[in-house]
Design an enzyme around this catalytic site. Structure first.
Site, short mmCIF file in Angstrom:
data_model
loop_
_atom_site.label_atom_id
_atom_site.label_comp_id
_atom_site.label_asym_id
_atom_site.label_seq_id
_atom_site.Cartn_x
_atom_site.Cartn_y
_atom_site.Cartn_z
CG ASN A 198 -53.69 -28.60 20.11
OD1 ASN A 198 -54.62 -28.21 20.83
ND2 ASN A 198 -53.81 -29.62 19.26
CD1 TRP A 199 -51.75 -25.60 25.85
CD2 TRP A 199 -53.30 -24.76 27.25
NE1 TRP A 199 -51.21 -24.50 26.47
CE2 TRP A 199 -52.13 -23.97 27.33
CE3 TRP A 199 -54.39 -24.43 28.04
CZ2 TRP A 199 -52.04 -22.86 28.17
CZ3 TRP A 199 -54.31 -23.32 28.88
CH2 TRP A 199 -53.15 -22.55 28.95
CE LYS A 200 -52.90 -33.00 21.12
NZ LYS A 200 -52.73 -34.20 20.36
CB SER A 228 -43.51 -36.87 18.67
OG SER A 228 -44.61 -37.74 18.85
C1 PEP Z 1 -50.83 -32.12 18.11
O1 PEP Z 1 -51.77 -32.68 18.65
O2 PEP Z 1 -51.05 -31.15 17.37
C2 PEP Z 1 -49.48 -32.64 18.35
C3 PEP Z 1 -48.54 -32.28 17.54
O3 PEP Z 1 -49.34 -33.48 19.44
P1 PEP Z 1 -47.94 -34.04 20.02
O4 PEP Z 1 -46.96 -32.90 20.05
O5 PEP Z 1 -48.28 -34.53 21.38
O6 PEP Z 1 -47.49 -35.13 19.10
#
Ligand code: PEP
Length: 272
Positions: A22-24, A230
């Site tokens: 998920n690149w957001k 994370s």
């Molecule tokens: C997410 O936003 O879906 C996510 C899991 O972010 P991160 O891996 O940075 O915690």
């Protein structure tokens, strides 16, 4: 070691592990092209078997046409999807993107109900349910996100809120559908503090049981349930060792080609 769909149980379907990035709101369409090329080369050079571990990226809307063109032209095995869609098909909904438009771009997946959309865009379980139904209507597999905040965890324990959100998301579904569920504890997203594999397994097992009650044992056995929060190359294998965790939704670490490719290759660099 050779892998793996997760073994079929009770005559049910095997589940191919799924690593989703998920690149957001990161990477414009030019950066997306460069990134997807590098990721594809990195996985190809490592001999990645996409039938054994599916890999997908979820770029911003404005990148999707570029990613589609690249994937089609170079016959890449990478999948891609969008980060959201409208509950509506078309019409006076300024700023919204129809599932029909995503289907026209061959998007295989769409993320629905990410905690950032619930938190910053006021998405309720009702909205998530309508969007989930819209995705299915347009032939796009919804990646339905559920997860509890730290306060929810303290007040209600680990599974109650994610299970209730799942029930809400599937409220308009009465027959089997192709779905992916992502369990993403809000306290673990972007915090560097991942859940333990055992915590993830406990909630993913509860979500699978709920899927069984809502849509039947076959759907429960066939549906992939991801952990997100994370995830890094150093902790991914622990999650995938759990019987009910079928992959990961990766945020921050999906923006680093080497790291994301290493997460996708978890079976090779860590004994599983
Ligand atoms: C997410 O936003 O879906 C996510 C899991 O972010 P991160 O891996 O940075 O915690």
């Amino acid at each position: 070691m050779a892998v793996t769909p997760r073994p079929a149980q009770d005559g049910g379907a095997a589940r191919t592990p799924f690593i989703a990035g998920n690149w957001k709101m990161n990477l414009d369409h030019l950066q997306a092209i460069a990134f997807v090329q590098k990721l594809a080369w990195s996985l190809r050079d490592a001999g990645h078997d996409f039938a054994a571990v599916e890999v997908a990226v979820f770029p911003p809307f404005t990148d999707l046409r570029s990613v589609q063109t690249l994937v089609a032209a170079d016959k890449l095995e990478l999948a891609y999807g969008a980060q959201d869609l409208s509950a509506h098909d078309s019409g006076a909904y300024t700023g919204e993107i129809s599932g029909a438009f995503l289907a026209a771009l061959d998007a295989r997946y769409v993320i629905i109900g990410h905690s950032e959309r619930r938190q910053y865009h006021g998405e309720t379980d009702e909205v998530v349910a309508a969007k989930t139904a819209a995705a299915i209507k347009h032939g796009i597999v919804p990646v339905v996100c559920v997860g509890e905040t730290a306060e929810d965890l303290e007040q209600h324990g680990p599974s109650a809120v994610p299970v209730a959100q799942l029930r809400g998301a599937l409220a308009h579904l009465s027959s089997p559908a192709d779905l992916v569920i992502a369990y993403e504890p809000v306290w673990a997203i972007g915090s560097g503090q991942a859940a333990t594999p055992e915590q993830a397994q406990q909630v993913c097992a509860a979500l699978r049981a709920e899927l069984g009650s809502l849509l039947g044992a076959d759907v429960a056995a066939a549906t992939r349930i991801l952990y997100g929060g994370s995830v890094k190359s150093g902790n991914i294998a622990g999650f995938l060792r759990q019987p009910d965790v079928d992959g990961a939704l990766v945020g921050g670490a999906s923006l680093d080609v080497a790291e994301f490719s290493s997460i996708a290759r978890y079976q090779k660099h860590v004994g599983v």
